[in-house]
Motif scaffolding. Structure first.
Motif, PDB file in Angstrom:
ATOM      1  N   GLY A  40       5.560  60.528  87.865  1.00  0.00           N
ATOM      2  CA  GLY A  40       6.880  60.470  87.327  1.00  0.00           C
ATOM      3  C   GLY A  40       6.899  59.191  86.563  1.00  0.00           C
ATOM      4  N   VAL A  41       6.340  58.120  87.136  1.00  0.00           N
ATOM      5  CA  VAL A  41       6.085  56.686  86.519  1.00  0.00           C
ATOM      6  C   VAL A  41       5.110  56.889  85.017  1.00  0.00           C
ATOM      7  CG1 VAL A  41       5.066  54.551  86.564  1.00  0.00           C
ATOM      8  CG2 VAL A  41       6.113  55.425  88.421  1.00  0.00           C
ATOM      9  N   GLN A  42       4.190  57.777  85.094  1.00  0.00           N
ATOM     10  CA  GLN A  42       3.401  57.876  83.913  1.00  0.00           C
ATOM     11  C   GLN A  42       4.105  58.730  83.148  1.00  0.00           C
ATOM     12  OE1 GLN A  42       0.270  56.639  83.310  1.00  0.00           O
ATOM     13  NE2 GLN A  42       1.111  57.145  81.287  1.00  0.00           N
ATOM     14  N   LEU A  43       5.079  59.601  83.386  1.00  0.00           N
ATOM     15  CA  LEU A  43       5.770  60.271  82.364  1.00  0.00           C
ATOM     16  C   LEU A  43       6.482  59.457  81.676  1.00  0.00           C
ATOM     17  CD1 LEU A  43       6.532  63.376  81.437  1.00  0.00           C
ATOM     18  CD2 LEU A  43       8.222  63.120  83.165  1.00  0.00           C
ATOM     19  N   TRP A  44       7.223  58.796  82.480  1.00  0.00           N
ATOM     20  CA  TRP A  44       8.397  57.888  81.816  1.00  0.00           C
ATOM     21  C   TRP A  44       7.689  56.816  80.708  1.00  0.00           C
ATOM     22  CZ3 TRP A  44      12.425  59.869  80.121  1.00  0.00           C
ATOM     23  CH2 TRP A  44      13.081  60.922  81.026  1.00  0.00           C
ATOM     24  N   HIS A  45       6.444  56.128  81.311  1.00  0.00           N
ATOM     25  CA  HIS A  45       5.755  55.403  80.430  1.00  0.00           C
ATOM     26  C   HIS A  45       5.347  56.253  78.932  1.00  0.00           C
ATOM     27  CE1 HIS A  45       5.402  51.569  82.636  1.00  0.00           C
ATOM     28  NE2 HIS A  45       5.197  52.301  83.771  1.00  0.00           N
ATOM     29  N   ASP A  46       4.939  57.342  79.158  1.00  0.00           N
ATOM     30  CA  ASP A  46       4.375  58.024  78.066  1.00  0.00           C
ATOM     31  C   ASP A  46       5.722  58.365  77.250  1.00  0.00           C
ATOM     32  OD1 ASP A  46       2.072  58.099  78.865  1.00  0.00           O
ATOM     33  OD2 ASP A  46       2.012  60.109  79.627  1.00  0.00           O
ATOM     34  N   ARG A  47       6.695  58.810  77.813  1.00  0.00           N
ATOM     35  CA  ARG A  47       8.071  58.973  76.698  1.00  0.00           C
ATOM     36  C   ARG A  47       8.528  57.787  76.104  1.00  0.00           C
ATOM     37  NH1 ARG A  47      11.244  63.565  80.738  1.00  0.00           N
ATOM     38  NH2 ARG A  47       9.609  65.089  80.180  1.00  0.00           N
ATOM     39  N   ILE A  48       8.454  56.601  76.719  1.00  0.00           N
ATOM     40  CA  ILE A  48       8.709  55.334  76.234  1.00  0.00           C
ATOM     41  C   ILE A  48       7.691  55.117  74.912  1.00  0.00           C
ATOM     42  CG2 ILE A  48       8.974  52.609  76.535  1.00  0.00           C
ATOM     43  CD1 ILE A  48       9.826  53.174  79.499  1.00  0.00           C
ATOM     44  N   ALA A  49       6.506  55.129  75.313  1.00  0.00           N
ATOM     45  CA  ALA A  49       5.720  54.961  74.146  1.00  0.00           C
ATOM     46  C   ALA A  49       5.971  55.715  72.910  1.00  0.00           C
ATOM     47  CB  ALA A  49       4.320  55.190  74.674  1.00  0.00           C
ATOM     48  N   THR A  50       6.152  57.213  73.134  1.00  0.00           N
ATOM     49  CA  THR A  50       6.739  58.211  72.172  1.00  0.00           C
ATOM     50  C   THR A  50       7.899  57.691  71.499  1.00  0.00           C
ATOM     51  OG1 THR A  50       5.382  60.077  73.438  1.00  0.00           O
ATOM     52  CG2 THR A  50       7.124  60.562  71.641  1.00  0.00           C
ATOM     53  N   THR A  51       8.749  57.366  72.283  1.00  0.00           N
ATOM     54  CA  THR A  51      10.165  57.099  71.515  1.00  0.00           C
ATOM     55  C   THR A  51       9.970  56.036  70.689  1.00  0.00           C
ATOM     56  OG1 THR A  51      11.374  58.193  73.494  1.00  0.00           O
ATOM     57  CG2 THR A  51      12.664  56.824  72.102  1.00  0.00           C
ATOM     58  N   THR A  52       9.237  54.864  71.147  1.00  0.00           N
ATOM     59  CA  THR A  52       9.141  53.772  70.603  1.00  0.00           C
ATOM     60  C   THR A  52       8.431  53.911  69.168  1.00  0.00           C
ATOM     61  OG1 THR A  52       8.868  52.358  72.483  1.00  0.00           O
ATOM     62  CG2 THR A  52       7.881  51.146  70.727  1.00  0.00           C
ATOM     63  N   GLY A  53       7.691  54.772  69.057  1.00  0.00           N
ATOM     64  CA  GLY A  53       6.929  55.203  67.732  1.00  0.00           C
ATOM     65  C   GLY A  53       7.580  55.791  66.886  1.00  0.00           C
ATOM     66  N   TRP A  54       8.987  56.355  67.062  1.00  0.00           N
ATOM     67  CA  TRP A  54       9.919  57.001  66.401  1.00  0.00           C
ATOM     68  C   TRP A  54      10.362  56.267  65.247  1.00  0.00           C
ATOM     69  CZ3 TRP A  54      12.955  60.092  70.274  1.00  0.00           C
ATOM     70  CH2 TRP A  54      12.223  61.086  70.828  1.00  0.00           C
ATOM     71  N   THR A  55      10.420  56.335  63.853  1.00  0.00           N
ATOM     72  CA  THR A  55      10.727  55.645  62.902  1.00  0.00           C
ATOM     73  C   THR A  55      11.707  56.696  62.104  1.00  0.00           C
ATOM     74  OG1 THR A  55       8.973  56.322  61.294  1.00  0.00           O
ATOM     75  CG2 THR A  55       8.641  54.530  62.791  1.00  0.00           C
ATOM     76  N   ALA A  56      12.759  55.982  61.523  1.00  0.00           N
ATOM     77  CA  ALA A  56      13.648  56.709  60.753  1.00  0.00           C
ATOM     78  C   ALA A  56      12.935  57.172  59.531  1.00  0.00           C
ATOM     79  CB  ALA A  56      14.869  55.646  60.393  1.00  0.00           C
ATOM     80  N   ALA A  57      13.311  58.429  59.067  1.00  0.00           N
ATOM     81  CA  ALA A  57      12.630  59.231  58.030  1.00  0.00           C
ATOM     82  C   ALA A  57      13.400  58.859  56.844  1.00  0.00           C
ATOM     83  CB  ALA A  57      12.775  60.688  58.264  1.00  0.00           C
TER      84      ALA A  57
END
Length: 57
Positions: A40-57
């Motif tokens: 679960g910890v790894q999952l949320w670290h991955d999701r934070i990394a993914t969400t951080t990378g989102w940019t406005a289109a």
């Protein structure tokens, strides 16, 4: 997305504010999972990394 934003029934938060809210929720769930599940910890670290990378289109 117009129907989604209509649910606010008022001012729609700007994109940076919504993005920070998403990251805050991810951090909350990371804290909840810490000490309980390594996967679960790894999952949320991955999701934070993914969400951080989102940019406005």
């Amino acid at each position: 997305m117009p129907y989604f934003f209509e649910s606010y029934r008022g001012e729609v938060p700007d994109r940076p504010r919504r993005h920070e809210a998403m990251l805050a929720r991810c951090r909350d769930l990371l804290a909840f999972t810490t000490g309980w599940s390594d996967e679960g910890v790894q999952l949320w670290h991955d999701r934070i990394a993914t969400t951080t990378g989102w940019t406005a289109a």
